[in-house]
Design a protein around this motif. Structure first.
Motif, PDB file in Angstrom:
ATOM      1  N   ARG A 133      11.706  -7.754 -28.678  1.00 12.46           N
ATOM      2  CA  ARG A 133      10.353  -7.420 -29.079  1.00 12.46           C
ATOM      3  C   ARG A 133      10.206  -7.299 -30.606  1.00 12.46           C
ATOM      4  N   TYR A 134      11.121  -6.561 -31.188  1.00 13.76           N
ATOM      5  CA  TYR A 134      11.063  -6.352 -32.638  1.00 13.76           C
ATOM      6  C   TYR A 134      11.274  -7.651 -33.393  1.00 13.76           C
ATOM      7  N   GLU A 135      12.181  -8.459 -32.794  1.00 17.61           N
ATOM      8  CA  GLU A 135      12.609  -9.645 -33.515  1.00 17.61           C
ATOM      9  C   GLU A 135      11.575 -10.752 -33.477  1.00 17.61           C
ATOM     10  N   SER A 136      10.575 -10.619 -32.564  1.00 12.33           N
ATOM     11  CA  SER A 136       9.656 -11.738 -32.395  1.00 12.33           C
ATOM     12  C   SER A 136       8.934 -12.114 -33.686  1.00 12.33           C
ATOM     13  N   GLU A 137       8.763 -11.145 -34.580  1.00 15.71           N
ATOM     14  CA  GLU A 137       8.094 -11.469 -35.837  1.00 15.71           C
ATOM     15  C   GLU A 137       8.962 -12.377 -36.702  1.00 15.71           C
ATOM     16  N   TYR A 138      10.260 -12.200 -36.538  1.00 15.60           N
ATOM     17  CA  TYR A 138      11.164 -12.990 -37.365  1.00 15.60           C
ATOM     18  C   TYR A 138      11.548 -14.301 -36.700  1.00 15.60           C
ATOM     19  N   PHE A 139      11.385 -14.373 -35.381  1.00 11.84           N
ATOM     20  CA  PHE A 139      11.767 -15.586 -34.680  1.00 11.84           C
ATOM     21  C   PHE A 139      10.536 -16.207 -34.052  1.00 11.84           C
ATOM     22  N   PRO A 140       9.937 -17.153 -34.716  1.00 11.92           N
ATOM     23  CA  PRO A 140       8.687 -17.731 -34.223  1.00 11.92           C
ATOM     24  C   PRO A 140       8.890 -18.433 -32.879  1.00 11.92           C
ATOM     25  N   THR A 141       7.806 -18.667 -32.194  1.00 10.27           N
ATOM     26  CA  THR A 141       7.878 -19.323 -30.879  1.00 10.27           C
ATOM     27  C   THR A 141       8.246 -20.786 -31.072  1.00 10.27           C
ATOM     28  N   SER A 142       8.518 -21.444 -29.943  1.00  4.48           N
ATOM     29  CA  SER A 142       9.013 -22.819 -30.049  1.00  4.48           C
ATOM     30  C   SER A 142       8.007 -23.747 -30.709  1.00  4.48           C
ATOM     31  N   ALA A 143       6.741 -23.424 -30.609  1.00  2.00           N
ATOM     32  CA  ALA A 143       5.729 -24.279 -31.231  1.00  2.00           C
ATOM     33  C   ALA A 143       5.823 -24.239 -32.759  1.00  2.00           C
ATOM     34  N   LYS A 144       6.367 -23.158 -33.282  1.00  2.00           N
ATOM     35  CA  LYS A 144       6.495 -23.055 -34.740  1.00  2.00           C
ATOM     36  C   LYS A 144       7.919 -22.617 -35.056  1.00  2.00           C
ATOM     37  N   GLN A 145       8.854 -23.408 -34.544  1.00  3.78           N
ATOM     38  CA  GLN A 145      10.218 -22.940 -34.670  1.00  3.78           C
ATOM     39  C   GLN A 145      10.737 -22.946 -36.108  1.00  3.78           C
ATOM     40  N   LEU A 146      10.200 -23.809 -36.890  1.00  3.44           N
ATOM     41  CA  LEU A 146      10.635 -23.805 -38.286  1.00  3.44           C
ATOM     42  C   LEU A 146      10.058 -22.569 -38.948  1.00  3.44           C
ATOM     43  N   SER A 147      10.951 -21.757 -39.482  1.00  7.51           N
ATOM     44  CA  SER A 147      10.452 -20.519 -40.072  1.00  7.51           C
ATOM     45  C   SER A 147       9.669 -20.836 -41.340  1.00  7.51           C
ATOM     46  N   PRO A 148       8.748 -19.967 -41.716  1.00  3.59           N
ATOM     47  CA  PRO A 148       7.862 -20.270 -42.833  1.00  3.59           C
ATOM     48  C   PRO A 148       8.618 -20.571 -44.129  1.00  3.59           C
ATOM     49  N   THR A 149       9.774 -20.003 -44.267  1.00  5.53           N
ATOM     50  CA  THR A 149      10.524 -20.233 -45.505  1.00  5.53           C
ATOM     51  C   THR A 149      11.319 -21.525 -45.441  1.00  5.53           C
ATOM     52  N   GLY A 150      11.264 -22.218 -44.298  1.00 12.50           N
ATOM     53  CA  GLY A 150      12.034 -23.444 -44.175  1.00 12.50           C
ATOM     54  C   GLY A 150      13.491 -23.163 -43.865  1.00 12.50           C
ATOM     55  N   ARG A 151      13.822 -21.940 -43.613  1.00 16.19           N
ATOM     56  CA  ARG A 151      15.217 -21.613 -43.295  1.00 16.19           C
ATOM     57  C   ARG A 151      15.450 -21.759 -41.804  1.00 16.19           C
ATOM     58  N   PHE A 152      16.713 -21.932 -41.475  1.00 19.87           N
ATOM     59  CA  PHE A 152      17.055 -22.025 -40.070  1.00 19.87           C
ATOM     60  C   PHE A 152      17.727 -20.730 -39.643  1.00 19.87           C
ATOM     61  N   GLU A 153      16.972 -19.944 -38.896  1.00 15.92           N
ATOM     62  CA  GLU A 153      17.485 -18.635 -38.485  1.00 15.92           C
ATOM     63  C   GLU A 153      18.423 -18.766 -37.289  1.00 15.92           C
ATOM     64  N   LYS A 154      18.037 -19.632 -36.375  1.00 15.80           N
ATOM     65  CA  LYS A 154      18.850 -19.808 -35.161  1.00 15.80           C
ATOM     66  C   LYS A 154      19.333 -21.257 -35.098  1.00 15.80           C
ATOM     67  N   ILE A 155      20.629 -21.412 -35.153  1.00 16.39           N
ATOM     68  CA  ILE A 155      21.200 -22.765 -35.151  1.00 16.39           C
ATOM     69  C   ILE A 155      21.978 -22.971 -33.863  1.00 16.39           C
ATOM     70  N   MET A 156      21.727 -24.081 -33.192  1.00 20.37           N
ATOM     71  CA  MET A 156      22.490 -24.376 -31.978  1.00 20.37           C
ATOM     72  C   MET A 156      23.344 -25.615 -32.215  1.00 20.37           C
ATOM     73  N   LEU A 157      24.646 -25.436 -32.129  1.00 23.22           N
ATOM     74  CA  LEU A 157      25.568 -26.539 -32.366  1.00 23.22           C
ATOM     75  C   LEU A 157      25.999 -27.118 -31.027  1.00 23.22           C
ATOM     76  N   VAL A 158      25.726 -28.419 -30.845  1.00 25.85           N
ATOM     77  CA  VAL A 158      26.128 -29.088 -29.603  1.00 25.85           C
ATOM     78  C   VAL A 158      27.468 -29.761 -29.852  1.00 25.85           C
ATOM     79  N   THR A 159      28.463 -29.383 -29.091  1.00 23.69           N
ATOM     80  CA  THR A 159      29.790 -29.943 -29.340  1.00 23.69           C
ATOM     81  C   THR A 159      30.501 -30.245 -28.032  1.00 23.69           C
ATOM     82  N   ASP A 160      31.260 -31.339 -28.033  1.00 21.83           N
ATOM     83  CA  ASP A 160      32.095 -31.626 -26.864  1.00 21.83           C
ATOM     84  C   ASP A 160      33.549 -31.817 -27.290  1.00 21.83           C
ATOM     85  N   SER A 161      33.818 -31.437 -28.532  1.00 17.12           N
ATOM     86  CA  SER A 161      35.171 -31.529 -29.104  1.00 17.12           C
ATOM     87  C   SER A 161      35.683 -32.969 -29.189  1.00 17.12           C
ATOM     88  N   SER A 162      34.803 -33.957 -29.036  1.00 19.43           N
ATOM     89  CA  SER A 162      35.236 -35.345 -29.191  1.00 19.43           C
ATOM     90  C   SER A 162      35.158 -35.708 -30.664  1.00 19.43           C
TER      91      SER A 162
END
Lengths: 79, 643
Positions: free
Chosen positions: B353-382
């Motif tokens: 709940r508290y974090e929602s201000e800092y983590f925008p919804t998927s429609a505006k996932q890019l944070s206003p500062t252009g920073r990437f707060e949440k990064i998801m790394l897809v890896t299969d070790s290949s």
């Protein structure tokens, strides 16, 4: 899936379903000439192979999307 | 060509039903389906040879589609598939010609006896084994069955016959071709005789050659394709392929196969084996009951009718029993899964709940500062994801973003339930690889969580995971294809970019983001502005120079070129004000090629592009410049999405 993606997926599924139905209808509407051609032998054996390819591709794509749209998906693994 | 089936509406509907239920059972237990369809067609009075031929015709296009998909995921041992496919082709030719000879010399009844007898033997062995295995798993849950299979594979791999040894990447050792060829031939011979392929092919490659389950099932599709097309041509030349019969079965079975495959992912091991064993034994009994009709000409008419009805009734019973268990498993599994998800959602809803201000919804996932707060790394070790793994961790380190690691285990609606314990091993291996990457990230001072998903389509699982976790950026590698393969294999990476709402960083295997130079491609749209604000943030973080590029076509008028120049200057001023060193270029030519050329010439290590947000069907219809850049660039590419 977002609403836009969902709408696109439904549209794509409907289009593929329509195409698949049309192909099946054509297959049965032109049954006689198709059978006559195949009966000539030789290279005409390619006709059933081509039909199998096309129908399998289109119908397969339709079915894939159909179950996807209905959210019939494999059991996802959690964390 | 002759039609061997009475094409009345009721007959067609019944065949569609048989196709659907047969597909359902075959998808669930992991077989190609011929062991159900061939006896079912024979029960409807279709000659055995036509049933076999039509099944081979139904088999090959499905195998081709599945095979191409699995090649895309790197699961097919192409060398092994080619060699076994060729030997299986010879086998299927021999099997088909033998079958045709039997029919021509001894007549249709002998052909029916021949096919039924082979089926009875095969189904009795496999069915009994499946039931025994189910009983063992049920009685001793968690305990592995004592296997002689590893011993066989190890023995085969230990035999060294000079001049015949060949290395296979899936087995990671050399195996004598004197084993591979006869095995392929035997599989082909059986397919030419009774049209059963996958079931035997997967078992043979897995247990005799020692190929891992997932690769065995994927490679088998290549073999099935070779056998299917070879058998169809031979039987087709003699007029035994009933294309109408094959296509009606196809129409129903494709629905069933996928549903059955999905249900298998919710089922317990012993449920799959109970269905497998009981359906096989029932079908075997059904065929057995018809044998006296073929063998004894003088059989009393009443007995013939009784046997026919009994045989048909048992076949229907087999299908209904199998289908009921499968549908029940699916419904129960979905319900439980939905409950588990709801619980997980509730748990999540309390915390952020508290974090929602800092983590925008998927429609505006890019944070206003252009920073990437949440990064998801897809890896299969290949090797394809090694560079992405490195850069994903480094990016999280630099931006102090929250990193999550995810991997997808591809499930296959067919064959995988044959070896569920091996699939579990694949899952465990994937988790272990993710934990290794997590360890590397932790050593770099980055905390992260790992997530594993199973699914048919890799891109869909990645997109769904990104949406569920509301990530700002997906970091992933790229499989490299050239020429026609690129057209056939629209990569998972391209699809993720097409469907995801967040930004995607693609890191090819040789790319390294050293912070030398970022190329920002602009076209005056608001998407470019979003990309520019991201570049501003990134350039500050990695202390890189920025090369702003706008491309005009040679057919564009002077006004368009002036607009481009203004745009480049505007974005340049914005970045300069932020203290970033900027170089501006307006170039003429094909946009994708020009971007790739200038990036190479200027030693750019990151290309940033705004996405026009074409997704799904639009993306397929419209295509984009970014597609070509993503597929061909040697450096990393960041596609910035705007709402």
């Amino acid at each position: 899936m977002s609403k836009t993606n969902q709408a696109n997926a439904v549209m794509l599924t409907a289009s593929l379903g329509f195409l698949s139905t049309i192909l099946y209808l054509l297959l049965f509407l032109f049954k006689e000439p198709i059978l006559q051609l195949i009966a000539q032998g030789g290279w005409y054996f390619l006709i059933p192979i081509t039909i199998a390819f096309i129908l399998s591709y289109v119908h397969g794509a339709f079915v894939n999307h159909f179950w996807d749209v209905l959210d019939v998906k494999p059991n996802p693994m959690g964390e | 060509m002759e039609l061997f089936f009475d094409f009345q509406l009721t007959s067609i509907l019944f065949l569609l039903f048989v196709g659907f239920v047969g597909g359902l059972v075959s998808g669930f237990i992991g077989a190609g389906g011929a062991f159900i369809f061939t006896p079912a067609m024979m029960s409807l009075g279709i000659p055995a040879i036509v049933a076999v031929a039509s099944n081979l015709c139904y088999m090959f296009p499905k195998a081709l589609q599945g095979g191409l998909k699995r090649i895309k995921y790197g699961q097919v041992d192409v060398k092994l598939g080619t060699i076994m496919g060729l030997s299986a082709l010879i086998g299927v030719a021999c099997g088909s010609l033998l079958q045709i000879e039997i029919k021509n010399i001894f007549g249709e009844v002998s052909s029916n006896i021949y096919v039924s007898s082979v089926f009875v033997v095969i189904l009795a062995i496999l069915g009994a084994y499946a039931l025994k295995s189910a009983w063992y798993i049920y009685k001793y849950p968690g305990r592995r069955e004592k296997k002689i299979t590893n011993t066989i594979a190890m023995w085969v791999q230990s035999i060294h016959i000079p001049g015949t040894m060949m290395y296979f990447r899936s087995i990671e050792t050399k195996v004598s071709l004197l084993f591979v060829f006869p095995l392929g031939f035997a599989v082909g011979l059986l397919a030419g005789t009774i049209a059963v392929s996958g079931f035997v092919g997967v078992t043979v490659t897995m247990y005799i050659l020692g190929v891992p389950g997932l690769i065995a099932s994927a490679t088998e599709l290549m073999i099935a394709f070779a056998m299917g097309i070879g058998g169809t041509i031979i039987y087709g030349l003699y007029g035994f392929v009933d294309i109408y019969l094959a296509m009606i079965i196809l129409a129903g079975s494709l629905f069933g196969v996928q549903l059955g495959g999905v249900s298998a992912t919710y089922a317990k091991d012993y449920t799959i084996k109970i269905v497998m064993g009981s359906v096989m034994i029932l079908i075997m009994i059904s065929l057995l009951l018809k044998l006296p009709i073929y063998l004894i000409e003088s059989l009393h008419n009443n007995i013939v009718i009784s046997l026919n009805y009994s045989s048909f009734g048992i076949l229907v019973l087999a299908l209904v029993v199998g289908a009921s268990i499968i549908l029940y498993t699916l419904i129960q599994g979905k319900r439980q899964s939905a409950k588990a998800r709801a619980v997980a959602r509730d748990a999540q809803a309390i915390a952020p709940r508290y974090e929602s201000e800092y983590f925008p919804t998927s429609a505006k996932q890019l944070s206003p500062t252009g920073r990437f707060e949440k990064i998801m790394l897809v890896t299969d070790s290949s090797a394809f994801s090694a560079a992405a793994t490195r850069e994903g961790i480094r990016l999280a380190q630099r931006t102090e973003g929250e990193l999550s690691l995810m991997s997808v285990v591809v499930t296959n609606s067919e064959h995988e339930s044959l070896a569920k314990e091996l699939i579990e091993k694949e899952n465990a291996d994937a988790i272990r690889r993710l934990e290794t990457v997590k360890h590397t990230a932790n050593n770099a001072g980055v905390d992260c969580k790992v997530y594993l998903r199973r699914g048919i389509e890799i891109y869909q699982e990645i997109v769904d995971e990104a949406e569920e976790r509301r990530v700002d950026l997906i970091v992933m590698g790229r499989r490299d294809y050239t020429g026609i393969m690129r057209v056939l294999m629209r990569s998972s990476t391209a699809k993720v970019i097409g469907y995801a709402h967040c930004s995607v960083l693609v890191v090819p295997r040789t790319a390294k983001i050293e912070g030398k130079k970022i190329l920002l491609a602009v076209d005056g749209s608001r998407y470019s502005d979003t990309a520019a604000s991201t570049v501003m943030s990134l350039a500050k973080h990695i202390h890189a120079e920025v090369l702003i590029v706008s491309i005009t076509s040679t057919v564009h008028k002077e006004q368009r070129r002036q607009d481009s120049l203004d745009e480049v200057t505007r974005v340049g001023s914005f970045l300069t004000q932020e203290g970033i060193q900027v170089e501006e270029k307006v170039l003429s030519g094909n946009p994708a090629d020009t971007i790739l050329e200038i990036a190479k010439a200027k030693g750019v290590d990151l290309i940033v592009m705004g996405s026009h947000g074409h997704t799904g069907l639009n993306k397929i219809l419209l295509g984009s410049v970014s597609d070509k850049v993503i597929a061909s660039a040697e450096c990393a590419i960041l596609v910035v999405k705007a709402a």
